[in-house]
Design a protein around this motif. Sequence first.
Motif, PDB file in Angstrom:
ATOM      1  N   SER A   1       0.874  -1.167   0.000  1.00  0.00           N
ATOM      2  CA  SER A   1       0.000   0.000   0.000  1.00  0.00           C
ATOM      3  C   SER A   1       0.919   1.226   0.000  1.00  0.00           C
ATOM      4  O   SER A   1       2.081   1.136   0.389  1.00  0.00           O
ATOM      5  CB  SER A   1      -0.930   0.006   1.219  1.00  0.00           C
ATOM      6  OG  SER A   1      -0.182   0.036   2.403  1.00  0.00           O
ATOM      7  N   TYR A   2       0.389   2.346  -0.476  1.00  0.00           N
ATOM      8  CA  TYR A   2       1.218   3.541  -0.563  1.00  0.00           C
ATOM      9  C   TYR A   2       0.407   4.778  -0.202  1.00  0.00           C
ATOM     10  O   TYR A   2      -0.814   4.797  -0.309  1.00  0.00           O
ATOM     11  CB  TYR A   2       1.817   3.701  -1.963  1.00  0.00           C
ATOM     12  CG  TYR A   2       0.800   4.031  -3.023  1.00  0.00           C
ATOM     13  CD1 TYR A   2       0.534   5.348  -3.369  1.00  0.00           C
ATOM     14  CD2 TYR A   2       0.097   3.026  -3.675  1.00  0.00           C
ATOM     15  CE1 TYR A   2      -0.414   5.656  -4.340  1.00  0.00           C
ATOM     16  CE2 TYR A   2      -0.843   3.324  -4.642  1.00  0.00           C
ATOM     17  CZ  TYR A   2      -1.093   4.637  -4.975  1.00  0.00           C
ATOM     18  OH  TYR A   2      -2.034   4.942  -5.925  1.00  0.00           O
ATOM     19  N   THR A   3       1.136   5.783   0.228  1.00  0.00           N
ATOM     20  CA  THR A   3       0.559   7.093   0.511  1.00  0.00           C
ATOM     21  C   THR A   3       1.546   8.144   0.015  1.00  0.00           C
ATOM     22  O   THR A   3       2.740   8.047   0.306  1.00  0.00           O
ATOM     23  CB  THR A   3       0.334   7.288   2.024  1.00  0.00           C
ATOM     24  OG1 THR A   3      -0.454   6.205   2.513  1.00  0.00           O
ATOM     25  CG2 THR A   3      -0.369   8.586   2.308  1.00  0.00           C
TER      26      THR A   3
ATOM     27  N   ASN B  91       2.191  12.052   0.376  1.00  0.00           N
ATOM     28  CA  ASN B  91       1.819  13.189   1.214  1.00  0.00           C
ATOM     29  C   ASN B  91       2.477  14.466   0.725  1.00  0.00           C
ATOM     30  O   ASN B  91       3.580  14.429   0.166  1.00  0.00           O
ATOM     31  CB  ASN B  91       2.247  12.957   2.666  1.00  0.00           C
ATOM     32  CG  ASN B  91       1.526  11.800   3.294  1.00  0.00           C
ATOM     33  OD1 ASN B  91       0.347  11.578   3.055  1.00  0.00           O
ATOM     34  ND2 ASN B  91       2.231  11.024   4.092  1.00  0.00           N
TER      35      ASN B  91
ATOM     36  N   VAL C 159      -2.750  14.119   2.621  1.00  0.00           N
ATOM     37  CA  VAL C 159      -2.614  12.953   1.753  1.00  0.00           C
ATOM     38  C   VAL C 159      -3.071  13.349   0.360  1.00  0.00           C
ATOM     39  O   VAL C 159      -4.224  13.750   0.150  1.00  0.00           O
ATOM     40  CB  VAL C 159      -3.445  11.754   2.274  1.00  0.00           C
ATOM     41  CG1 VAL C 159      -3.399  10.600   1.293  1.00  0.00           C
ATOM     42  CG2 VAL C 159      -2.947  11.311   3.634  1.00  0.00           C
TER      43      VAL C 159
ATOM     44  N   SER D 284      -3.355   7.820  -2.399  1.00  0.00           N
ATOM     45  CA  SER D 284      -3.073   6.592  -1.660  1.00  0.00           C
ATOM     46  C   SER D 284      -3.741   5.430  -2.386  1.00  0.00           C
ATOM     47  O   SER D 284      -4.644   5.628  -3.204  1.00  0.00           O
ATOM     48  CB  SER D 284      -3.560   6.682  -0.215  1.00  0.00           C
ATOM     49  OG  SER D 284      -4.963   6.784  -0.181  1.00  0.00           O
TER      50      SER D 284
ATOM     51  N   GLU E  89      -3.609   0.698  -2.891  1.00  0.00           N
ATOM     52  CA  GLU E  89      -2.967  -0.603  -2.709  1.00  0.00           C
ATOM     53  C   GLU E  89      -2.611  -1.142  -4.082  1.00  0.00           C
ATOM     54  O   GLU E  89      -3.360  -0.942  -5.047  1.00  0.00           O
ATOM     55  CB  GLU E  89      -3.902  -1.557  -1.978  1.00  0.00           C
ATOM     56  CG  GLU E  89      -4.172  -1.135  -0.556  1.00  0.00           C
ATOM     57  CD  GLU E  89      -4.987  -2.168   0.220  1.00  0.00           C
ATOM     58  OE1 GLU E  89      -5.100  -3.317  -0.233  1.00  0.00           O
ATOM     59  OE2 GLU E  89      -5.501  -1.786   1.281  1.00  0.00           O
TER      60      GLU E  89
END
Length: 176
Positions: free
Chosen positions: A121-123, A125, A130, A133, A135
């Motif tokens: 998973s990623y975010t 920022n 955010v 985001s 997966e």
Amino acid sequence: MNVKYALLASVLVAQSAMAADNTDPNPLTEVGVVKVEWQNPKDYRDIKTSTERQSRFEARLFETLTKNINKQAEKSLKPGQTLFLQVTDLDLAGDMRPTFGATPGDLRVVKDLYPPRATFSYTINEGDKVVLSGEEKITDMSFMYNSQRLNDRPFQYETTLFTDWLKKDIEPKISQ
């Protein structure tokens, strides 16, 4: 009497080696704008080594991938943005095969049958906000056929897996 001391010494050496090989269950690596949490690497599909202690190999693998992902992320992300990955599975290109005593360890056979894969998973920022985001489950089925990948960089196929994802999936979303 000397046999007792020899046995005791060997037990102590074995215990200290096992203790030295215990690592953080969720190692964290950070370089530049990229931070990666490697969740439960012992459960990953295939990050086995044949040539060095597993904990050292994992540390080298994670640090190298984070550094290489950061190189592309600095190009793909806008200034002030950061990328956080939580990797839940990793499968290195190739497959480990036993050598049945022909060599001290197993041998990694790299064929197009065994592509590199990752689940994470990623975010992204920007400060505390955010921006993006999600997966991902990524696989590079053509990793053996791309001429730009024919070099001797460590973990070249896995690096390309992540950098291609940044270029093809993330860059267009961020530039919208």
